[in-house]
Design a protein around this motif. Structure first.
Motif, PDB file in Angstrom:
ATOM      1  N   THR A 138      -5.863  -2.575 -12.440  1.00 26.77           N
ATOM      2  CA  THR A 138      -4.933  -2.021 -13.417  1.00 26.77           C
ATOM      3  C   THR A 138      -5.573  -1.504 -14.701  1.00 26.77           C
ATOM      4  N   ASP A 139      -6.853  -1.728 -14.925  1.00 29.81           N
ATOM      5  CA  ASP A 139      -7.427  -1.329 -16.212  1.00 29.81           C
ATOM      6  C   ASP A 139      -8.134   0.024 -16.192  1.00 29.81           C
ATOM      7  N   GLY A 195      -6.708   3.346 -14.312  1.00 29.29           N
ATOM      8  CA  GLY A 195      -5.759   4.453 -14.344  1.00 29.29           C
ATOM      9  C   GLY A 195      -5.019   4.559 -13.029  1.00 29.29           C
ATOM     10  N   SER A 196      -4.515   5.747 -12.753  1.00 31.25           N
ATOM     11  CA  SER A 196      -3.754   5.962 -11.521  1.00 31.25           C
ATOM     12  C   SER A 196      -4.460   6.989 -10.639  1.00 31.25           C
ATOM     13  N   GLY A 218      -6.624   5.774 -17.800  1.00 32.18           N
ATOM     14  CA  GLY A 218      -5.582   5.285 -18.710  1.00 32.18           C
ATOM     15  C   GLY A 218      -4.217   5.781 -18.280  1.00 32.18           C
ATOM     16  N   ASN A 219      -3.470   6.315 -19.222  1.00 29.75           N
ATOM     17  CA  ASN A 219      -2.132   6.836 -18.927  1.00 29.75           C
ATOM     18  C   ASN A 219      -2.135   8.328 -18.611  1.00 29.75           C
ATOM     19  N   ASN A 220      -3.330   8.929 -18.537  1.00 29.59           N
ATOM     20  CA  ASN A 220      -3.431  10.355 -18.249  1.00 29.59           C
ATOM     21  C   ASN A 220      -3.044  10.651 -16.807  1.00 29.59           C
ATOM     22  N   LYS A 221      -2.372  11.766 -16.619  1.00 29.68           N
ATOM     23  CA  LYS A 221      -1.987  12.214 -15.276  1.00 29.68           C
ATOM     24  C   LYS A 221      -3.249  12.472 -14.448  1.00 29.68           C
ATOM     25  N   ASN A 240      -3.211   2.617  -8.215  1.00 29.81           N
ATOM     26  CA  ASN A 240      -3.910   2.323  -9.467  1.00 29.81           C
ATOM     27  C   ASN A 240      -5.343   1.933  -9.138  1.00 29.81           C
TER      28      ASN A 240
END
Length: 132
Positions: free
Chosen positions: A122-123, A125-126, A43-46, A114
């Motif tokens: 894209t679904d 994370g990074s 997700g948006n977590n580092k 990503n």
């Protein structure tokens, strides 16, 4: 004797001048092929969880665990020498499919990207990696 003294002075001046000249060497670049290690985030977590690829020259990519064992295998390509795109599956019995896209910086030896499930990039994370 005067000639020898002049020759020595000329040699010293030449060596001094040569040592002070600027280098025109280009910075070293890193090949995309090889072992890469880093971290991924969901997700948006580092990114904070171990992540590693073995990117092989023949278009094969392997996801490696922390011990270096292969846990997933697939294919990769490099678009315009800058964008890594790959799709791979975990080995049985999992068979989960993942896709990744990343910006490859050969001067820094780094990839930032990503990841996603299936064919999406894209679904998930990074992720980020540097060459080992």
């Amino acid at each position: 004797m005067k000639f020898l003294k002049s020759a020595c002075m000329a040699l010293v001046m030449l060596l001094t001048f040569a040592a002070c000249s600027k280098s025109t060497d280009k910075p070293a670049t890193v090949s995309i092929e090889g072992i890469w290690t880093g971290k991924y985030g969901t997700g948006n977590n580092k990114p904070s969880s171990f992540y590693s690829f073995n990117i092989k020259a023949n278009g094969v990519i392997e996801e490696l665990d922390a011990n270096g064992a292969v846990k997933g295998k697939g294919t990769w390509k490099l678009d315009n020498n800058k964008i890594l795109m790959a799709n791979y599956n975990y080995l049985p019995p999992a068979n989960t499919e993942y896709s990744v896209i990343g910006a490859f910086n050969p001067q820094e030896g780094r990839i930032l990207g990503n990841w996603g499930y299936g064919e999406s990039v894209t679904d998930g994370g990074s992720w980020e990696m540097t060459k080992k």
